[in-house]
Design an enzyme around this catalytic site. Structure first.
Site, PDB file in Angstrom:
ATOM      1  N   VAL A  42      51.938  47.577  47.705  1.00 22.29           N
ATOM      2  CA  VAL A  42      52.375  48.196  46.442  1.00 22.29           C
ATOM      3  C   VAL A  42      51.461  49.372  46.093  1.00 22.29           C
ATOM      4  CG1 VAL A  42      52.860  47.818  43.996  1.00 22.29           C
ATOM      5  CG2 VAL A  42      53.311  45.981  45.635  1.00 22.29           C
TER       6      VAL A  42
ATOM      7  N   GLY B 272      46.875  47.847  49.578  1.00 22.30           N
ATOM      8  CA  GLY B 272      47.995  46.909  49.587  1.00 22.30           C
ATOM      9  C   GLY B 272      49.323  47.637  49.681  1.00 22.30           C
TER      10      GLY B 272
ATOM     11  N   PHE C 171      36.950  43.650  43.837  1.00 24.74           N
ATOM     12  CA  PHE C 171      37.289  42.800  42.694  1.00 24.74           C
ATOM     13  C   PHE C 171      36.595  41.442  42.730  1.00 24.74           C
ATOM     14  CE2 PHE C 171      39.801  45.917  40.986  1.00 24.74           C
ATOM     15  CZ  PHE C 171      40.615  45.492  39.943  1.00 24.74           C
TER      16      PHE C 171
ATOM     17  N   LYS D 189      46.483  33.772  38.936  1.00 22.35           N
ATOM     18  CA  LYS D 189      47.268  34.909  38.443  1.00 22.35           C
ATOM     19  C   LYS D 189      47.630  34.709  36.962  1.00 22.35           C
ATOM     20  CE  LYS D 189      48.627  38.119  40.340  1.00 22.35           C
ATOM     21  NZ  LYS D 189      47.991  39.462  40.422  1.00 22.35           N
TER      22      LYS D 189
ATOM     23  N   TYR E 294      46.734  29.997  43.678  1.00 27.61           N
ATOM     24  CA  TYR E 294      47.159  31.392  43.543  1.00 27.61           C
ATOM     25  C   TYR E 294      47.865  31.615  42.204  1.00 27.61           C
ATOM     26  CZ  TYR E 294      50.079  35.567  44.104  1.00 27.61           C
ATOM     27  OH  TYR E 294      50.709  36.759  43.902  1.00 27.61           O
TER      28      TYR E 294
END
Length: 294
Positions: free
Chosen positions: A13, A11, A37, A129, A125
């Site tokens: 980040v 990703g 994951f 999260k 989403y």
């Protein structure tokens, strides 16, 4: 010797974190090829193998609209696996840094969200999260949950800046929503902040923090700024007009918060400095993109 397990390295980040964390000790970087994951048992396994002192989790299911039709997968990646990561971290006395999102809020406020403000996600989403945050808090007391927003970078696949540059090279006119307000965040700034915070993770500092760049804008403002800065840097652009539209004029499967500016007071105290202004970071990122040709 500090040993850091970094997840989600493909990703935008994660790719930046590989560089910023390197000065802190040995970094064991794992991508989806090694730890998927969506398969929680693989998460448990890697923790037992690596035995890190700190875990930095940048793995996430981030396709906001797609999550509406893949809730189970989003939940596995964003909630179940982080919970397992946190339990495993606790069992080996490791600290955990977990990245979350402004989408845990519903956007009905008109002042920047504090870490303590009530959450109320609008879609799958944000809900998954938030469930991930709760799982981390419940399982591992030595944690940083870092909520961020509107992340973009030179590395990684798609993001708003790269999309705008691609469309702006092909079209003279684009319509962009003007009634969703937030703050763009350069992945390199976020990764730098996480590396700065990691050594400070203790029982006293543990908790939830907000980190974005400074300032505030709409997606429309962001798009206009991208084209202005890109033009100065000599990017090939056809774009002549960016037209502001409202959210109802651009319907999407997932509802998004209308206002998701995050308060930076708490994180600025721990960092000892205020995050850079969003437009300056955008300029730096575009210069990097131009130089590397990503």
């Amino acid at each position: 010797m500090t040993r850091i397990l970094l997840t989600g390295i493909t990703g935008q980040v994660g790719q930046e974190l590989q560089q910023t964390l390197a000065s802190l000790g040995e970094v064991v970087s794992v991508g989806r090829d090694r730890v998927d994951f969506s398969q929680p048992e693989a998460v448990q396994q890697v923790m037992e193998t690596v035995k890190p002192t700190i875990v930095v989790n940048s793995a996430a299911y981030t396709a906001v609209d797609k999550a509406e039709s893949e809730p189970d997968l989003a939940n596995l990646v964003n909630a179940v696996s982080p919970g397992i990561l946190a339990k495993a971290a606790k069992s080996i006395d490791a600290g955990l840094i977990h990245i979350s999102t402004d989408y845990v809020f519903d956007g009905t406020q008109s002042s920047p969200y504090l870490e303590t403000d009530a959450t109320n996600p609008l879609g799958v989403y944000g809900s998954t999260k938030l469930a991930g945050e709760e799982a981390v808090r419940a399982a591992c007391d030595r944690h940083f949950i870092i909520r961020t927003a509107w992340v973009y970078g030179a590395k990684g696949k798609g993001n708003f800046v790269k999309t705008m540059l691609r469309l702006g090279a092909d079209r003279e006119e684009l319509k962009v929503v003007t009634d969703q307000i937030g703050v763009p965040t350069w992945s390199k700034d976020l990764a730098g902040a996480i590396a700065h915070l990691a050594p400070q993770l203790s029982a006293n500092t543990a908790g939830t923090y907000h980190y974005t760049n400074s300032g505030v804008c709409s997606w429309y403002d962001f798009a206009v700024a991208i084209f202005e800065e890109a033009e100065q840097l000599g990017f090939p652009l056809k774009i002549k007009r960016v037209i502001p539209i409202t959210t109802p004029e651009y319907p999407t499967p997932a509802k998004r918060p209308a206002f998701s500016v995050l308060s930076l007071k708490k994180v600025s105290t721990l960092l000892g400095t205020h995050p850079p202004y969003w437009r300056e970071s955008l300029r730096e990122m575009l210069a990097e993109l131009k130089a590397t040709g990503h």
